[in-house]
Design a protein around this motif. Structure first.
Motif, PDB file in Angstrom:
ATOM      1  N   TYR A 117      19.778  -0.244  52.107  1.00  0.00           N
ATOM      2  CA  TYR A 117      19.548  -1.368  51.186  1.00  0.00           C
ATOM      3  C   TYR A 117      20.884  -1.946  50.721  1.00  0.00           C
ATOM      4  N   THR A 166      11.624   1.138  44.822  1.00  0.00           N
ATOM      5  CA  THR A 166      11.183   2.282  45.622  1.00  0.00           C
ATOM      6  C   THR A 166      10.350   3.273  44.823  1.00  0.00           C
ATOM      7  N   SER A 185      18.688   4.150  50.164  1.00  0.00           N
ATOM      8  CA  SER A 185      19.506   3.347  49.256  1.00  0.00           C
ATOM      9  C   SER A 185      20.759   2.851  49.959  1.00  0.00           C
ATOM     10  N   SER A 225      11.589  -9.763  45.197  1.00  0.00           N
ATOM     11  CA  SER A 225      12.322  -8.667  44.565  1.00  0.00           C
ATOM     12  C   SER A 225      12.357  -8.847  43.060  1.00  0.00           C
ATOM     13  N   TRP A 255      17.214  -0.946  43.909  1.00  0.00           N
ATOM     14  CA  TRP A 255      16.529  -0.171  44.947  1.00  0.00           C
ATOM     15  C   TRP A 255      15.603   0.873  44.336  1.00  0.00           C
ATOM     16  N   TRP A 271      11.640  -0.064  50.285  1.00  0.00           N
ATOM     17  CA  TRP A 271      11.707  -0.785  49.016  1.00  0.00           C
ATOM     18  C   TRP A 271      10.765  -1.984  48.981  1.00  0.00           C
TER      19      TRP A 271
END
Length: 839
Positions: free
Chosen positions: A478, A502, A475, A141, A498, A22
């Protein structure tokens, strides 16, 4: 027509191998770039390259370059000369205060951080250096998802321990590893190239994991050699810039097996001195080692019970050696007798944690943490929370989860696990009649006023570029980090974050992955084992394919107690093993009665007739039939949903994921048929809807015309449709099967059910009349990461499907095969499926 494992080109979308997870930092779409507002300078308040703050500065630069195409300058000299300029400042609250800032930042706990994007500059301030790095990843993020909103908030972890447990062996193999060999070890030493270790630490840091145990709990003492201690120092050096501290698993008998002593009694002075010396030497090489993980007196592992010492005596041995360095002992509560007598109605493996630990509360040193599996058995598809969480008011504890899909399809089945974890983390155990939610109250330390508590997860990454063996499984890793930080995080929100990080911003991709993932655990529970009966896999073997009979009649204690009339474990106090009574009174009273036990745990706590009515009026056996069909139908729909994303995802990840989803769709049917057939045979109660044992679209291989084949049974019997299969008469001669089709003219999908064994790669070709529809090879051992099997059974059973085949009544279908090695080209059936029919 096309074979589902051979796919068309996806055009110009660049291929990706999953290595960045990610943290791809893909360039934002042009429309989003118009809203980008990011400072042009980065100030990182630490000049040491081993510092997480220094790392944060470099990571911010890398992320902004990738996401926005900008190249911000990074400086480390502090605020001097930058006053009034637009900048991103990252550092500890102490360093920021020394530089003249940090006046208005709220109080932060260990690893916590403050993020402020209001105004022209960005503040990322950590309580410590790890916290500052976590804040940098949080900011990245946001912008990687196109979020440039102004925020100002502080966030702190729910618990101080947020660790990973690797099950890597010194020879480079990985127990329950489905993604290749170890990134840490080979040939009993630490690998020379630690690039992947460095990259792994980056991923872990981004989800706020702060510790990792690098070797298997079934530990090899050779890890403690001087050469390997030096190697551990190199691993620590690779992970330290990311704020990830390492620890090791210990073999309790090491003083004897490695040290040459004649004992490993924890009270023996020579043993105490040996462990003290080992600990001192380890800290010479790894000064910031987090501590030890110990599995003792479980599944044949040595421990203090050998010398009539308690488990607390054993844990305290290590705790005292670690105390001068501030280290922690994570002592696993996974202790049970695996030689239980099945004949004794009152025996129960689920009682093991309580029997061994309930009377030891308060006997442990302050730096001992009892690591408790989330349920009383072993990572099953559904369990109640371990009652031990409610019985350690004076002892630190942590929950053990499993990202590695040992019992959840071994990374070959899509299973998004957080909804399963949610059933435990959101559970209110009602300790002393008060609110005692496992995640927010017990694991946070609030219920028992503890400062030391937390999370550990088994995460067996390997050298595969996808890390876990398949892209979608990431996932779960994460989400684990997100939940360990804050157990109230929403499962869907984490999944959507995620997915954007990704796979990008396409709404169809986001909706499809979210929809599939959120139904994947309920579907897997349905087609493997429901009503609390556990995952009905082969518990004496690979823990992969269906084999319900393996649960009973052995000493492992994962029993279903199924007979011709009834099924389930009686864990009541009044008539059973007493396990229900270990829960606090409110919970115990609920589980004591069939009427008040939730249906999803009925067979966990009660032994009932197959005709027992559930709360919806259905019988237990009919629920089994219906649930297994429903679960398989859900998985059957995954490939088509994913195929609709063609062109929206890069070719490599699209093809690799489609292959696994097609495999899962076939294996879910293997599961469905095996479990339903087993319990139909056991109970003699037919499916009210007439499906079980009735497959109108199948042509059984044993009913075909055979050339070079012989009809055989399989073990377990339910792993074959019609209870029989065909395999070649020897391991070298070509063979074939043929049949005349008696179906109306139309367009069908042809599914060939066969068995793909280890140590052999038989070849197959399917013909309609004399026209070849395609070829394939039995090479799943190279393409999938599940535990390999040599048997014709539920592990090796699989299907391949040929789409859109036009068939007329009277057409001949033929399969020509060439056995290879141990693989005798075993065939089960051909399914001729009309469009829209889920077999």
């Amino acid at each position: 027509m096309r074979v589902i494992w051979i796919l068309a080109s996806l055009g110009l979308v660049a291929a990706e191998d999953g290595l960045n997870g990610w943290l791809r930092y893909a360039r934002l779409p042009r429309g989003m770039l118009r809203h980008a507002k990011v400072p042009t300078h980065i100030i990182a308040l630490n000049t040491s390259q081993a510092s997480p703050v220094f790392t944060a500065g470099k990571e911010l630069q890398k992320g902004i370059q990738g996401v926005l195409g900008q190249n911000p300058e990074v400086t480390y000299e502090g605020l001097h000369g930058r006053q009034g300029e637009s900048s991103i400042l990252v550092g500890t609250i102490e360093a920021y205060a020394d530089a003249g800032g940090a006046a208005d930042i709220p109080e932060l706990e260990e690893d916590g951080f403050w993020l402020n994007t209001e105004g022209d500059s960005v503040e990322i301030v950590g309580q410590n250096e790890r916290g500052a790095l976590y804040g940098a990843f949080e900011y990245l993020s946001m912008i990687a998802q196109g979020n440039f909103s102004e925020v100002a908030y502080a966030t702190n972890p729910s618990a101080p321990i947020r660790w990973i447990n690797q099950w890597d062996n010194m020879d480079g193999t990985i127990e329950r590893g489905y993604a290749g060999l170890s990134i840490f070890f080979e040939n009993n030493v630490i690998v020379s190239n630690l690039t992947r270790v460095y990259e792994y630490a980056r991923l872990l840091s981004s989800i706020r994991v702060n510790g990792i145990i690098v070797n298997n709990v079934n530990a090899n003492p050779i890890l403690l050699s001087l050469e390997n201690m030096a190697g551990l120092g190199r691993i620590a050096d690779a992970m330290r810039p990311w704020g990830v501290r390492i620890g090791v698993s210990l073999n309790f008998a090491s003083p004897q097996t490695l040290g040459g002593l004649d004992t490993y009694d924890p009270f023996d002075k020579s043993v105490i001195a040996w462990w003290t010396d080992i600990t001192d030497k380890l800290y010479e090489h790894v000064p910031d080692m987090v501590g030890y993980l110990v599995k003792a007196n479980s599944e044949g592992q040595p421990g203090p019970l050998t010398y009539n010492r308690t488990l607390a005596d054993g844990a305290n041995l290590f705790a005292k050696a670690l105390q001068p360095y501030g280290g922690i002992v994570m002592f696993r509560a996974f202790v049970y007798d695996h030689h239980l007598s099945h004949e004794n109605w009152y025996n129960d493996r689920a009682n093991g944690q309580m029997e061994f630990f309930k009377d030891l509360d308060g006997a442990f040193e302050d730096n001992v943490v009892i690591q408790i599996k989330y349920g009383p058995i072993d990572f099953q598809v559904r369990e109640p929370p371990s009652p031990l969480f409610a019985h350690l008011p004076n002892t630190a504890s942590a929950i053990e989860l499993q990202v590695t899909q040992e019992y959840y399809g071994q990374q070959c089945h899509l299973v998004y696990i957080p909804p399963l974890w949610r059933t435990i983390l959101d559970y209110d155990l009602r300790v002393d009649g008060q609110k005692s939610v496992v995640g927010t109250d017990i694991l946070s330390g609030k219920t028992f006023n503890k400062k030391l508590s937390g999370y550990a997860a088994v995460v067996n990454v390997g050298l595969n570029t996808t890390w876990l063996g398949t892209h979608l499984a990431m996932s779960n890793l994460y989400a684990y980090g997100r939940l360990a930080w804050d157990p109230t995080n929403d499962d869907v929100r984490m999944l959507e974050d995620w997915t954007r990080l990704t796979f990008g911003f396409d709404e169809t991709v986001l909706e499809t992955i979210t929809k599939m993932s959120m139904v994947s655990w309920p579907a897997y529970e349905n087609y493997t084992g429901n009503l609390g009966i556990q995952t009905l896999t082969d518990i004496t073997g690979p823990h992969y394919g269906p084999n319900p009979a393996s649960h009973d009649g052995n000493g492992w204690g994962m029993w279903t107690r199924a007979n011709e009339h009834s099924i389930g474990m009686d864990r009541t106090v009044w008539n059973g093993t007493g396990n229900a009574g270990y829960y606090p009174p409110e919970i115990a009273a609920m589980y004591e009665k069939v009427e008040t036990t939730p249906d999803e745990l009925l067979l966990w706590f009660h032994h009932v007739p197959y005709t027992q009515r559930l709360k919806n009026g259905n019988t237990v056996i009919q629920h089994f039939y219906d649930a297994h069909y429903a679960g398989a139908e859900t998985a059957f729909g995954f490939p088509a949903q994913w195929a609709a994303l063609e062109g929206k995802i890069d070719r490599q990840r699209f093809e690799e994921t489609l292959f696994r989803l097609e495999y899962q769709a076939g294996h879910a049917i293997v599961w469905r048929d095996a479990i339903n057939q087993f319990y139909f045979n056991k109970s003699s109660i037919p499916d009210a809807r007439g499906r079980v044992g009735n497959y109108p679209w199948r042509v059984e291989a044993e009913d075909m015309e055979l050339d070079g084949y012989r009809v055989t049974a399989v073990t377990p019997f339910e792993a074959a449709s019609g209870l029989r299969i065909v395999q070649t008469v020897d391991n070298s001669t070509a063979a074939s099967v043929r049949a005349t089709l008696d179906f109306p003219a139309g367009v069908y999908d042809l599914a060939v059910a066969y068995y793909d064994l280890y140590e052999g790669q038989a070849s197959y070709e399917l013909f309609l009349n004399n026209r070849s529809l395609g070829t394939w090879v039995g090479d799943l051992e190279d393409r999938l990461g599940y535990t390999l099997t040599r048997g014709i059974d539920g592990h090796s059973a699989t299907r391949i499907t040929f789409r859109d085949v036009r068939i007329r009544k009277g057409d001949e279908v033929r399969i020509e095969t060439q056995p290879h090695g141990r693989e005798t080209a075993p065939l089960d059936y051909i399914a001729v499926l009309p469009k829209g029919v889920v077999e």
